[in-house]
Design an enzyme around this catalytic site. Sequence first.
Site, PDB file in Angstrom:
ATOM      1  N   GLU A 162      57.396  84.597  48.355  1.00 42.42           N
ATOM      2  CA  GLU A 162      58.217  85.766  48.489  1.00 42.42           C
ATOM      3  C   GLU A 162      58.528  86.525  47.037  1.00 42.42           C
ATOM      4  O   GLU A 162      58.596  85.880  45.991  1.00 42.42           O
ATOM      5  CB  GLU A 162      59.463  85.675  49.126  1.00 42.42           C
ATOM      6  CG  GLU A 162      59.043  85.181  50.750  1.00 42.42           C
ATOM      7  CD  GLU A 162      60.227  85.082  51.338  1.00 42.42           C
ATOM      8  OE1 GLU A 162      60.124  84.748  52.687  1.00 42.42           O
ATOM      9  OE2 GLU A 162      61.565  84.945  50.961  1.00 42.42           O
TER      10      GLU A 162
ATOM     11  N   CYS B  72      70.787  76.212  47.286  1.00 41.35           N
ATOM     12  CA  CYS B  72      69.733  77.235  47.389  1.00 41.35           C
ATOM     13  C   CYS B  72      68.827  76.886  48.534  1.00 41.35           C
ATOM     14  O   CYS B  72      68.399  75.602  48.634  1.00 41.35           O
ATOM     15  CB  CYS B  72      69.080  77.150  45.919  1.00 41.35           C
ATOM     16  SG  CYS B  72      67.654  78.220  45.714  1.00 41.35           S
TER      17      CYS B  72
ATOM     18  N   CYS C 180      61.079  90.928  41.397  1.00 42.85           N
ATOM     19  CA  CYS C 180      61.840  89.445  41.110  1.00 42.85           C
ATOM     20  C   CYS C 180      60.531  88.663  41.639  1.00 42.85           C
ATOM     21  O   CYS C 180      60.160  88.862  43.161  1.00 42.85           O
ATOM     22  CB  CYS C 180      62.880  89.292  42.237  1.00 42.85           C
ATOM     23  SG  CYS C 180      63.396  87.319  42.292  1.00 42.85           S
TER      24      CYS C 180
ATOM     25  N   CYS D 213      68.804  72.436  44.175  1.00 39.01           N
ATOM     26  CA  CYS D 213      70.048  72.925  43.949  1.00 39.01           C
ATOM     27  C   CYS D 213      70.696  73.018  45.461  1.00 39.01           C
ATOM     28  O   CYS D 213      69.999  73.612  46.185  1.00 39.01           O
ATOM     29  CB  CYS D 213      69.904  74.380  43.216  1.00 39.01           C
ATOM     30  SG  CYS D 213      69.396  74.174  41.544  1.00 39.01           S
TER      31      CYS D 213
ATOM     32  N   CYS E 139      60.322  74.735  45.637  1.00 42.12           N
ATOM     33  CA  CYS E 139      61.015  74.321  44.426  1.00 42.12           C
ATOM     34  C   CYS E 139      61.319  73.020  44.147  1.00 42.12           C
ATOM     35  O   CYS E 139      61.840  72.639  45.264  1.00 42.12           O
ATOM     36  CB  CYS E 139      62.243  75.229  44.006  1.00 42.12           C
ATOM     37  SG  CYS E 139      62.845  75.087  42.423  1.00 42.12           S
TER      38      CYS E 139
ATOM     39  N   CYS F  21      69.431  86.223  46.283  1.00 37.72           N
ATOM     40  CA  CYS F  21      69.392  85.127  45.404  1.00 37.72           C
ATOM     41  C   CYS F  21      69.568  83.867  46.288  1.00 37.72           C
ATOM     42  O   CYS F  21      70.639  83.591  47.092  1.00 37.72           O
ATOM     43  CB  CYS F  21      70.345  85.005  44.352  1.00 37.72           C
ATOM     44  SG  CYS F  21      70.206  86.162  43.213  1.00 37.72           S
TER      45      CYS F  21
HETATM   46  N1  SAH Z   1      64.731  78.306  39.002  1.00 36.50           N
HETATM   47  C1  SAH Z   1      65.415  79.415  38.472  1.00 36.50           C
HETATM   48  C2  SAH Z   1      65.338  80.680  39.353  1.00 36.50           C
HETATM   49  C3  SAH Z   1      66.177  80.659  40.477  1.00 36.50           C
HETATM   50  S1  SAH Z   1      66.546  81.842  41.350  1.00 36.50           S
HETATM   51  C4  SAH Z   1      66.464  79.087  37.846  1.00 36.50           C
HETATM   52  O1  SAH Z   1      67.189  77.941  38.357  1.00 36.50           O
HETATM   53  O2  SAH Z   1      67.272  79.648  37.461  1.00 36.50           O
HETATM   54  C5  SAH Z   1      67.765  82.854  40.434  1.00 36.50           C
HETATM   55  C6  SAH Z   1      69.454  82.497  40.636  1.00 36.50           C
HETATM   56  O3  SAH Z   1      69.625  82.308  41.756  1.00 36.50           O
HETATM   57  C7  SAH Z   1      69.629  81.011  40.251  1.00 36.50           C
HETATM   58  O4  SAH Z   1      70.671  81.052  38.890  1.00 36.50           O
HETATM   59  C8  SAH Z   1      70.063  80.380  41.276  1.00 36.50           C
HETATM   60  O5  SAH Z   1      70.819  79.356  40.968  1.00 36.50           O
HETATM   61  C9  SAH Z   1      70.642  81.643  41.865  1.00 36.50           C
HETATM   62  N2  SAH Z   1      71.100  81.042  43.260  1.00 36.50           N
HETATM   63  C10 SAH Z   1      70.157  80.254  43.995  1.00 36.50           C
HETATM   64  N3  SAH Z   1      70.527  80.041  45.341  1.00 36.50           N
HETATM   65  C11 SAH Z   1      71.837  81.043  45.617  1.00 36.50           C
HETATM   66  C12 SAH Z   1      72.621  81.391  46.305  1.00 36.50           C
HETATM   67  N4  SAH Z   1      72.590  80.922  47.631  1.00 36.50           N
HETATM   68  N5  SAH Z   1      73.557  82.371  46.052  1.00 36.50           N
HETATM   69  C13 SAH Z   1      73.640  82.790  44.883  1.00 36.50           C
HETATM   70  N6  SAH Z   1      72.902  82.421  43.945  1.00 36.50           N
HETATM   71  C14 SAH Z   1      71.886  81.429  44.211  1.00 36.50           C
END
Ligand code: SAH
Length: 360
Positions: free
Chosen positions: A94, A121, A107, A118, A114, A337
Site C-alpha cells: 500500500e 503496528c 508515503c 512493533c 515488516c 500510520c
Molecule cells: N519502519 C519505519 C517506518 C514505519 S511507519 C519506522 O519504524 O520508522 C512510520 C511511523 O508510524 C513509525 O514511527 C511507526 O512506529 C509509526 N506507527 C506504527 N504504527 C502506528 C500506530 N498504530 N499509530 C501511530 N503510529 C504508528
Amino acid sequence: MFDAPPDLAELDPDELEQALARLGAAPFHGRQIYRWVYRRGLERFDGMTDLSRPLRETLGRTLSFSTPRIAAREHSGDGTQKFVFGLADGRSVESVFIPDTPGMTFCVSTQVGCAMRCGFCLTGKMGLARHLTAGEIAGQVRVLARELHLQHRRFNIVLMGMGEPLHNYEATMKALRMLAAPSGLALTPRRVTLSTVGLVAGLERLAGEPWIPNLAVSLHATTDEARHALIPTSRTLRLADLVTACRRFPLKHRGRITFEYVLLDGVNDTAADAARLGGLLRGLRAKVNLIPLNAAPGIPFARPSDRQVDRFARSLAARGMTVSVRKSRGRDIRAACGQLILEGGPRRSHAQQAAALLDG
Ligand code: SAH
C-alpha cells in the site's frame, strides 16, 4: 533454463546505459527512456516516439518492463488517498497520497509486511513476506505521480509505508537513485524522508552515502526496557548507541533529525518520559514528532486523550525541544500510520492474514 530478460523497471541510469551499450545503442537514449518512463508515465516502449522504430523493437524484445498495478484506490474524507498495488508475484503493498502537508506527500512502502514487529503496528503483526525490489519501490512513485498528475510538480516522499527501509537497504537506496535521475523525476534529497526503527549499522552506512535523505528515527520509548518491550527486534540495541549514531549522522545546513514518538496511553506518555526524552536528545539537532496512537482491534494499547498529548508536547517544548503532533490522516480508509496491511485488515486473525499473504 533461460535467464529472465532484464526488467527496465529495475535499471538505474547507469545500468540502463550499460544495457543499451550491449545492444549497440548510444547511452543518451537512456535519458530519453527515463524521461518517458518517469516523467510521462509510459509503461511500454511503443509510445517512445523519439526512439527509432528498430530501437523500440529491439528494446521490446530484449527487456521486460513491470509496473505495479493499482488494485484498489480509496479516497478519505480528508483528501488522503490510499493505493493498493498488485505486484508481479501477486503480492500487494500500500501507498498513501497525502495532499496538504503543506506540500504533496507520497508515503511509500519498502517491504511486503515488516520484520520489526512493533507491538502497536498492524503491519508489524503481519511479519515480513518479502523485500520489495528497487523497481517496485520506485514504481509506486512512478504510478502515483502519473495518476495524480504530479510528474511536473514538486512532491515529497516519506518512506513510512509498510516495511523497514534500512532492512531493505540496497533496494531502497537504488530506488532513490532511480527517482533522483535528472532526466526522470529529479527528486532531491531534501524532499525525501527515510523513517527507520533505528538499525544502527544501516544508519552508519547511510551516513556515508553521497545522496542522503532526511532522517526520521522511530524512538517511541525513553528506557531500553520500555523500548525492547515495544519493539522486540530492538533487543540487541541500546538507546544510548542509537542516539550516538544519530549524533554522528551528517546533517545539512539547518537540518535536523526527526524523532518519531508514538504516544501510548499510560505507557510512554508520563512526565518522567518527557524528562528522559529531553535528556536523551540534549544537544542533538532534533525535532520530536509525536504520533498519538492510531488504535485498532488487536493492538493492545490505547490512544491518550488530546489533553494528555498536549501536556506531553508542552513539557517537551518547555525543555527547549521542537515538537509537533502528527495529525492522523486517512484513518477512515485505514491509511494512517501503522494501519497499512494487506487484504482483510484488522478484523482478520493473524492466521487469515498470513494465509492471504501466501495466497497472494
Ligand atoms: N519502519 C519505519 C517506518 C514505519 S511507519 C519506522 O519504524 O520508522 C512510520 C511511523 O508510524 C513509525 O514511527 C511507526 O512506529 C509509526 N506507527 C506504527 N504504527 C502506528 C500506530 N498504530 N499509530 C501511530 N503510529 C504508528
